[in-house]
Write an enzyme that holds these catalytic residues in place. Structure first.
Site, PDB file in Angstrom:
ATOM      1  CE  LYS A   1      -2.378   0.085 -12.702  1.00  0.00           C
ATOM      2  NZ  LYS A   1      -1.794  -1.244 -12.818  1.00  0.00           N
TER       3      LYS A   1
ATOM      4  NE  ARG B   1      -1.397  -1.508   3.584  1.00  0.00           N
ATOM      5  CZ  ARG B   1      -1.453  -1.538   4.915  1.00  0.00           C
ATOM      6  NH1 ARG B   1      -2.523  -1.119   5.537  1.00  0.00           N
ATOM      7  NH2 ARG B   1      -0.430  -1.970   5.636  1.00  0.00           N
TER       8      ARG B   1
ATOM      9  CB  CYS C   1      -3.816  -0.188  -7.068  1.00  0.00           C
ATOM     10  SG  CYS C   1      -2.085   0.211  -6.866  1.00  0.00           S
TER      11      CYS C   1
HETATM   12  C1  UGA Z   1      -4.027  -0.892  -2.804  1.00  0.00           C
HETATM   13  C2  UGA Z   1      -4.104  -2.159  -1.945  1.00  0.00           C
HETATM   14  O1  UGA Z   1      -4.578  -1.820  -0.630  1.00  0.00           O
HETATM   15  C3  UGA Z   1      -2.734  -2.832  -1.825  1.00  0.00           C
HETATM   16  O2  UGA Z   1      -2.854  -4.056  -1.117  1.00  0.00           O
HETATM   17  C4  UGA Z   1      -2.212  -3.126  -3.252  1.00  0.00           C
HETATM   18  O3  UGA Z   1      -0.923  -3.689  -3.220  1.00  0.00           O
HETATM   19  C5  UGA Z   1      -2.146  -1.819  -4.025  1.00  0.00           C
HETATM   20  O4  UGA Z   1      -3.461  -1.232  -4.079  1.00  0.00           O
HETATM   21  C6  UGA Z   1      -1.643  -2.151  -5.413  1.00  0.00           C
HETATM   22  O5  UGA Z   1      -2.329  -2.873  -6.130  1.00  0.00           O
HETATM   23  O6  UGA Z   1      -0.499  -1.824  -5.722  1.00  0.00           O
HETATM   24  P1  UGA Z   1      -3.253   1.649  -2.354  1.00  0.00           P
HETATM   25  O7  UGA Z   1      -3.772   1.938  -3.732  1.00  0.00           O
HETATM   26  O8  UGA Z   1      -1.932   2.167  -1.937  1.00  0.00           O
HETATM   27  O9  UGA Z   1      -3.188   0.040  -2.116  1.00  0.00           O
HETATM   28  O10 UGA Z   1      -4.308   2.286  -1.365  1.00  0.00           O
HETATM   29  P2  UGA Z   1      -5.436   1.813  -0.327  1.00  0.00           P
HETATM   30  O11 UGA Z   1      -4.985   2.154   1.027  1.00  0.00           O
HETATM   31  O12 UGA Z   1      -5.859   0.420  -0.564  1.00  0.00           O
HETATM   32  O13 UGA Z   1      -6.634   2.808  -0.726  1.00  0.00           O
HETATM   33  C7  UGA Z   1      -7.218   2.815  -2.034  1.00  0.00           C
HETATM   34  C8  UGA Z   1      -8.411   3.735  -2.086  1.00  0.00           C
HETATM   35  O14 UGA Z   1      -9.498   3.185  -1.348  1.00  0.00           O
HETATM   36  C9  UGA Z   1      -8.176   5.129  -1.492  1.00  0.00           C
HETATM   37  O15 UGA Z   1      -8.777   6.098  -2.320  1.00  0.00           O
HETATM   38  C10 UGA Z   1      -8.856   5.070  -0.138  1.00  0.00           C
HETATM   39  O16 UGA Z   1      -9.302   6.321   0.315  1.00  0.00           O
HETATM   40  C11 UGA Z   1     -10.026   4.148  -0.455  1.00  0.00           C
HETATM   41  N1  UGA Z   1     -10.561   3.455   0.735  1.00  0.00           N
HETATM   42  C12 UGA Z   1      -9.826   2.514   1.371  1.00  0.00           C
HETATM   43  C13 UGA Z   1     -11.859   3.725   1.158  1.00  0.00           C
HETATM   44  O17 UGA Z   1     -12.579   4.575   0.584  1.00  0.00           O
HETATM   45  N2  UGA Z   1     -12.358   3.027   2.218  1.00  0.00           N
HETATM   46  C14 UGA Z   1     -11.636   2.082   2.870  1.00  0.00           C
HETATM   47  O18 UGA Z   1     -12.165   1.487   3.831  1.00  0.00           O
HETATM   48  C15 UGA Z   1     -10.335   1.828   2.443  1.00  0.00           C
END
Ligand code: UGA
Length: 442
Positions: free
Chosen positions: A266, A154, A263
């Site tokens: 996409k 992440r 991520c």
């Molecule tokens: C995500 C995955 O969590 C990682 O496990 C994965 O390795 C990565 O994609 C990837 O494929 O490389 P990341 O994109 O860094 O990681 O961010 P997240 O923390 O997962 O958040 C993604 C989005 O979801 C953000 O916009 C966040 O605000 C949103 N989110 C997350 C929510 O709206 N609610 C939640 O409960 C959690």
């Protein structure tokens, strides 16, 4: 063991520094000479907590080096990790040109048995294509094995995720290659990290299925939140109670303005494409994407409703441009969609973000935004403040001060960081996600 990591973006650089920490001798290779020069000078192309310290430590002890010379790196390395970018293409698929280009370059540099480990997120079948490309272009009669090793980092906690992953997934046809890569990850094995050893296609699918499932949890709770607004329920209590069921778990049940980042948008799109391509549609993920699109729109509706349906010439202050806190990354951030809508509806937009202003400006030079130095400047003269990213800095704003600076005391909190009762007691019109909301302005 000598290792090459191709690509010095998020995945490549964290993997390179992490593998150096595991005791490997790592050469990180990138075509972009200015990036390599920057890294050689000890500067990182992006901010990630803990990464600079790791890079500094291992460049100082010569475990980690940076180069543009792929050929020489490949000649010295038994294992070559691929961490190059796989952006979306214009048809909702994945642009694999960087991957295939790297495969060709590896092929012509091969001088002995090599293991190619794909860390980049690639559609099912890509690893077999990489092998075919290498076999087709190699100049010497040497063997190559491919391992799919998807990354689950992440942003914002990538170093921690690399050092203490929930699991390591390795997919390959070759037991020899699996044994070599497993040995590289021995430090994790010793701390009892679960390893999933499987085939290529399975490993490729694990990554997409994992991200699609996490995105599903988010879209699910966003829909529940919207329903809560209609029936007068509180989504935070619903999510908490759901999460206490160990079969469901509490993570990724935070409602918000829709998921963003480099991520989930996409990968859900690519997963849907993979399902279509193989004649086995993933309809739940299709719905997840649609719910996310509607959730973004819903944020615009909330702001518009807060101002009685008319936001033309109104000044709206957006707090938070990054797709989540602790990153300067604005890719697919919910703020992009909101600001585009607001500008199209004739609003005047001011914005503040603790880290992402420069990046936002660079990516969207066409957007007329008044970028400010702090939240209070951004809120000055505004008819509404909209919190789009849950930065800690926004959790304890001096709301009384904010109110005196605003033209109208309207706060739309798309991350549920405020207590509705407290905000409303100060005389704000307050709206949030899936909790009771108050349509009254003092
Ligand atoms: C995500 C995955 O969590 C990682 O496990 C994965 O390795 C990565 O994609 C990837 O494929 O490389 P990341 O994109 O860094 O990681 O961010 P997240 O923390 O997962 O958040 C993604 C989005 O979801 C953000 O916009 C966040 O605000 C949103 N989110 C997350 C929510 O709206 N609610 C939640 O409960 C959690």
């Amino acid at each position: 063991m000598h290792i090459t990591v191709i690509g010095t973006g998020y995945v490549g650089l964290v993997a390179g520094a992490g593998l150096a920490d595991f005791g490997m001798d790592v050469i990180c290779v990138d075509k972009d000479a200015s990036k390599i020069e920057m890294l050689r000078q000890g500067r990182l192309p992006f901010f990630e907590p803990g990464l600079k310290e790791l890079v500094d430590r291992h460049t100082a002890n010569s475990r980690l080096s940076f180069s543009t010379d792929l050929r020489s790196a490949v000649e010295q390395s038994l294992v070559i990790f691929l961490g190059v970018g796989t952006p979306s293409d214009s048809n909702g698929g994945v642009d694999l040109s960087f991957i295939y280009e790297a495969a060709k370059e590896i092929a012509i540099s091969l001088n002995d048995y090599r293991v190619i480990v794909t860390k980049s997120t690639v559609p099912v079948g890509t690893n077999r294509k990489i092998k075919a490309i290498i076999d087709q272009h190699k100049k010497q009669d040497v063997e190559v094995d491919i391992v799919s090793n998807p990354e689950f980092l992440r942003e914002g906690s990538a170093v921690e995720d690399f050092m203490r992953p929930n699991r390591v997934v390795l997919g390959s046809d070759s037991s020899r290659a699996l044994a070599i890569v497993k040995d590289i990850y021995r430090p994790l094995y010793l701390i009892e990290t679960p390893f999933v050893l499987t085939g290529l296609e399975t490993a490729e699918l694990i990554k997409y299925a994992s991200n699609a499932f996490l995105a599903t949890k988010i879209s699910f709770i966003n829909e529940v939140a919207n329903l809560c607004e209609k029936v007068g329920a509180n989504v935070l209590d619903v999510a908490r109670a759901m999460g206490l069921d160990r079969r469901i778990g509490p993570k990724f049940l935070h409602p918000g303005p829709g998921f963003g980042g480099s991520c989930f948008p996409k990968d859900t799109e690519a997963f849907v494409r993979i399902g279509h391509d193989f004649g086995s549609p993933v309809r739940i993920t299709e719905a997840v994407m649609e719910v996310n699109r509607l959730q973004r729109q819903h944020m615009t509706e909330k702001v518009t409703n807060a101002l009685e349906g008319n936001i033309r010439d109104k000044k709206i202050c957006v707090l938070g441009l990054a797709f989540k806190p602790n990153t300067s990354d604005t890719r697919e951030s919910a703020a992009i969609y909101l600001i585009k809508d607001l500008l199209a509806l004739g609003a005047i937009v001011s914005a503040y973000d603790p880290a992402a202003i420069e990046e936002f400006q660079r990516c969207f030079p066409e957007m007329q935004i008044d970028y400010c130095q702090n939240p209070y400047d951004a809120a000055t003269g505004s008819h509404a403040v909209v919190v789009m990213t849950e930065w800690n800095e926004f959790r304890n704003l001096d709301l009384e001060r904010l109110k005196t600076q605003m033209t109208r005391p309207v706060l739309v909190d798309t991350r549920n960081i405020y207590d509705p009762a407290k905000v409303m007691a100060l005389g704000f019109y307050y709206d949030c996600i899936g909790r009771m909301s108050c349509p009254s302005t003092s």
